[in-house]
Scaffold this motif. Structure first.
Motif, PDB file in Angstrom:
ATOM      1  N   SER A  99      44.604  30.955  41.825  1.00 41.34           N
ATOM      2  CA  SER A  99      45.365  32.033  42.456  1.00 41.34           C
ATOM      3  C   SER A  99      45.350  31.969  43.973  1.00 41.34           C
ATOM      4  O   SER A  99      46.311  32.388  44.619  1.00 41.34           O
ATOM      5  CB  SER A  99      44.824  33.393  41.993  1.00 41.34           C
ATOM      6  OG  SER A  99      43.440  33.520  42.310  1.00 41.34           O
ATOM      7  N   SER A 100      44.284  31.448  44.552  1.00 42.88           N
ATOM      8  CA  SER A 100      44.149  31.463  46.013  1.00 42.88           C
ATOM      9  C   SER A 100      44.303  30.087  46.664  1.00 42.88           C
ATOM     10  O   SER A 100      44.200  29.978  47.885  1.00 42.88           O
ATOM     11  CB  SER A 100      42.793  32.056  46.410  1.00 42.88           C
ATOM     12  OG  SER A 100      41.735  31.433  45.697  1.00 42.88           O
ATOM     13  N   TYR A 101      44.579  29.050  45.870  1.00 45.15           N
ATOM     14  CA  TYR A 101      44.747  27.695  46.414  1.00 45.15           C
ATOM     15  C   TYR A 101      45.924  27.013  45.719  1.00 45.15           C
ATOM     16  O   TYR A 101      45.787  26.502  44.602  1.00 45.15           O
ATOM     17  CB  TYR A 101      43.470  26.868  46.242  1.00 45.15           C
ATOM     18  CG  TYR A 101      42.331  27.325  47.114  1.00 45.15           C
ATOM     19  CD1 TYR A 101      42.221  26.894  48.430  1.00 45.15           C
ATOM     20  CD2 TYR A 101      41.377  28.209  46.621  1.00 45.15           C
ATOM     21  CE1 TYR A 101      41.190  27.321  49.238  1.00 45.15           C
ATOM     22  CE2 TYR A 101      40.330  28.650  47.429  1.00 45.15           C
ATOM     23  CZ  TYR A 101      40.247  28.199  48.733  1.00 45.15           C
ATOM     24  OH  TYR A 101      39.221  28.622  49.537  1.00 45.15           O
ATOM     25  N   SER A 102      47.040  26.990  46.407  1.00 45.23           N
ATOM     26  CA  SER A 102      48.239  26.379  45.853  1.00 45.23           C
ATOM     27  C   SER A 102      48.016  24.897  45.578  1.00 45.23           C
ATOM     28  O   SER A 102      47.411  24.185  46.385  1.00 45.23           O
ATOM     29  CB  SER A 102      49.397  26.560  46.839  1.00 45.23           C
ATOM     30  OG  SER A 102      50.555  25.918  46.371  1.00 45.23           O
ATOM     31  N   GLU A 142      31.356  32.782  38.847  1.00 48.67           N
ATOM     32  CA  GLU A 142      32.294  33.709  38.215  1.00 48.67           C
ATOM     33  C   GLU A 142      33.695  33.092  38.218  1.00 48.67           C
ATOM     34  O   GLU A 142      33.916  32.010  38.751  1.00 48.67           O
ATOM     35  CB  GLU A 142      32.327  35.049  38.979  1.00 48.67           C
ATOM     36  CG  GLU A 142      31.000  35.785  39.042  1.00 48.67           C
ATOM     37  CD  GLU A 142      30.645  36.522  37.760  1.00 48.67           C
ATOM     38  OE1 GLU A 142      31.355  36.322  36.741  1.00 48.67           O
ATOM     39  OE2 GLU A 142      29.667  37.273  37.761  1.00 48.67           O
ATOM     40  N   ASP A 143      34.654  33.814  37.670  1.00 46.93           N
ATOM     41  CA  ASP A 143      36.055  33.416  37.725  1.00 46.93           C
ATOM     42  C   ASP A 143      36.613  33.864  39.069  1.00 46.93           C
ATOM     43  O   ASP A 143      37.132  34.964  39.213  1.00 46.93           O
ATOM     44  CB  ASP A 143      36.833  34.055  36.572  1.00 46.93           C
ATOM     45  CG  ASP A 143      38.322  33.715  36.619  1.00 46.93           C
ATOM     46  OD1 ASP A 143      38.730  32.965  37.519  1.00 46.93           O
ATOM     47  OD2 ASP A 143      39.063  34.223  35.760  1.00 46.93           O
ATOM     48  N   TYR A 144      36.490  32.988  40.064  1.00 42.30           N
ATOM     49  CA  TYR A 144      36.933  33.326  41.418  1.00 42.30           C
ATOM     50  C   TYR A 144      38.430  33.088  41.632  1.00 42.30           C
ATOM     51  O   TYR A 144      38.990  33.526  42.629  1.00 42.30           O
ATOM     52  CB  TYR A 144      36.172  32.481  42.451  1.00 42.30           C
ATOM     53  CG  TYR A 144      34.680  32.620  42.414  1.00 42.30           C
ATOM     54  CD1 TYR A 144      34.071  33.880  42.381  1.00 42.30           C
ATOM     55  CD2 TYR A 144      33.862  31.491  42.429  1.00 42.30           C
ATOM     56  CE1 TYR A 144      32.693  33.989  42.356  1.00 42.30           C
ATOM     57  CE2 TYR A 144      32.477  31.604  42.408  1.00 42.30           C
ATOM     58  CZ  TYR A 144      31.896  32.862  42.358  1.00 42.30           C
ATOM     59  OH  TYR A 144      30.529  32.967  42.329  1.00 42.30           O
ATOM     60  N   TYR A 145      39.071  32.365  40.718  1.00 44.86           N
ATOM     61  CA  TYR A 145      40.413  31.868  40.995  1.00 44.86           C
ATOM     62  C   TYR A 145      41.466  32.386  40.020  1.00 44.86           C
ATOM     63  O   TYR A 145      42.508  31.747  39.831  1.00 44.86           O
ATOM     64  CB  TYR A 145      40.397  30.336  40.997  1.00 44.86           C
ATOM     65  CG  TYR A 145      39.415  29.769  41.998  1.00 44.86           C
ATOM     66  CD1 TYR A 145      39.487  30.119  43.344  1.00 44.86           C
ATOM     67  CD2 TYR A 145      38.410  28.890  41.611  1.00 44.86           C
ATOM     68  CE1 TYR A 145      38.590  29.615  44.269  1.00 44.86           C
ATOM     69  CE2 TYR A 145      37.513  28.373  42.528  1.00 44.86           C
ATOM     70  CZ  TYR A 145      37.601  28.740  43.853  1.00 44.86           C
ATOM     71  OH  TYR A 145      36.701  28.241  44.773  1.00 44.86           O
ATOM     72  N   GLY A 146      41.218  33.534  39.411  1.00 35.38           N
ATOM     73  CA  GLY A 146      42.209  34.157  38.534  1.00 35.38           C
ATOM     74  C   GLY A 146      42.534  33.338  37.299  1.00 35.38           C
ATOM     75  O   GLY A 146      43.688  33.292  36.868  1.00 35.38           O
ATOM     76  N   LEU A 147      41.538  32.713  36.701  1.00 38.05           N
ATOM     77  CA  LEU A 147      41.785  31.859  35.545  1.00 38.05           C
ATOM     78  C   LEU A 147      42.153  32.642  34.298  1.00 38.05           C
ATOM     79  O   LEU A 147      42.953  32.191  33.486  1.00 38.05           O
ATOM     80  CB  LEU A 147      40.534  31.011  35.247  1.00 38.05           C
ATOM     81  CG  LEU A 147      39.978  30.148  36.378  1.00 38.05           C
ATOM     82  CD1 LEU A 147      38.774  29.354  35.882  1.00 38.05           C
ATOM     83  CD2 LEU A 147      41.033  29.231  36.938  1.00 38.05           C
TER      84      LEU A 147
END
Length: 374
Positions: A99-102, A142-147
């Protein structure tokens, strides 16, 4: 020519392309470097100038990037191969992009074949290079990237449905990669997220060469930890292996940003770690890995500790052969530290020839001082 070693700095430099003069600067001011894995010439130059410097190649444990050409791959496995072999996580039939790294897509780290291939490819890639090993990024907690792991698990029977399962898969990847690198005489240094929250996590994941804490003492310049949380991170400075510590400073630009957080983190580095040679330190802003951040106190030599850590009120303090390090790891109220007579701040080159310090110095919340005695 061998450079004169100075300082406790860590050069976390896996952002944009290297600039003219950075290698020479780094050889004079850093004890550890992390470079992109294709920067093999730069790694060789650093090791030639500073044989004692530890130079690591960046790799990402958890993502595959669709914009990376195969010859410049920071992930362990390239995009095309990962897609062809089913190693990209999918949700509702679509690859899961962070979510935070295209352009970063979640790898199926829970697939044993992916883990084995990642470990072997990364270990083989450092053979014949000057790299001492690998810094493995995104050993997440944790799930930092909206997985949305539960949604992935709904159609992927091997996928974990929660963060605990993701951590277990990454732990297996760290162990496999650590062994593969150790078999070649190289180090694995994971970026171990939130080790303080799980007893033994740091020790287990750092067992193959050390650990990197990208959020030491805080999440960001405006989100520093309280004293209890800082204390919970203290054991990470005592091994095993290397300890790379980054305090958030909000910095930008070619040099140090002037943030008080950088000096605070350095003071805590000395107070807790005692200047141990296996430790190195940096202070940067968020994803701020395209420059050579440095300030004079990073090259200051306090010498060996002359006693344990002392805590008086909100002040943490420790005496050394060459001075005192003191800090306030409290976010609400400051405190006053008594310094040795004649103490000075580090001068422009980190020597004890800087601005004179008062005998009693007031420090604010999350502030620190390196006081040298000439």
């Amino acid at each position: 020519m061998t450079a004169t070693a100075a300082g406790v700095g860590a050069w976390i430099r896996y952002g944009g392309p290297l600039q003219d003069g950075e290698i020479e600067w780094a050889a004079r001011h850093y004890r550890t470097a992390v470079l992109q894995p294709w920067e093999t010439e730069a790694a060789a130059r650093l090791k030639d100038a500073r044989p004692d410097m530890t130079v690591l190649a960046y790799r990402c444990l958890s993502s595959v990037r669709d914009f990376e050409p195969p010859e410049r791959c920071a992930s362990g496995v390239g995009w095309r191969e990962a897609r062809a072999r089913g190693w990209i996580a999918c949700r509702a039939g679509e690859p899961v992009e962070w979510s935070s790294y295209s352009g970063h897509f979640q790898a199926r780290v829970w697939d044993a074949d992916y883990r084995s291939t990642w470990a072997q490819r990364v270990a083989e890639s450092v053979e014949g290079t000057a790299f001492d090993g690998v810094m493995a990024d995104n050993d997440v907690f944790e799930d930092y990237y909206g997985l949305d792991l539960s949604a992935i698990a709904a159609t992927d029977p091997r996928a974990p449905a929660d963060a605990a399962g993701l951590r277990a898969a990454l732990a297996a990847l760290v162990e496999g990669a650590g062994q593969a690198l150790a078999d070649r005489g190289r180090l694995l240094v994971p970026n171990i997220a939130e080790a303080r929250r799980e007893p033994g996590r740091w020790k287990r994941h750092a067992a193959w060469g050390g650990g990197f804490d990208e959020c030491w003492l805080g999440w960001g310049d405006a989100a520093m930890f309280d004293a209890n949380t800082a204390a919970a991170q203290a054991s990470q400075l005592h091994g095993p292996g290397l300890g790379l510590l980054r305090t958030p400073s909000g910095g930008r630009g070619s040099d140090h940003d002037g943030s008080r957080r950088g000096v605070y983190g350095l003071a805590m580095f000395w107070i807790i770690g005692g200047g141990a040679p296996h430790l190195s330190y940096t202070a940067t802003g968020h994803d701020d890995y395209s420059r050579t951040p440095w300030f004079p106190a990073m090259d200051a030599d306090l010498g060996r500790p002359r006693g344990p850590v002392r805590k008086s009120g909100r002040v943490w303090r420790r005496r050394f052969e060459g001075g005192v390090a003191a800090a306030i790891p409290d976010g609400a109220v400051g405190g006053t530290v008594t310094l040795p007579e004649g103490a000075v701040r580090p001068g422009p080159q980190g020597r004890p020839d800087g601005e004179p310090l008062p005998r009693r110095l007031r420090l604010g919340p999350h502030e620190g001082v390196i006081a040298l005695t000439p």
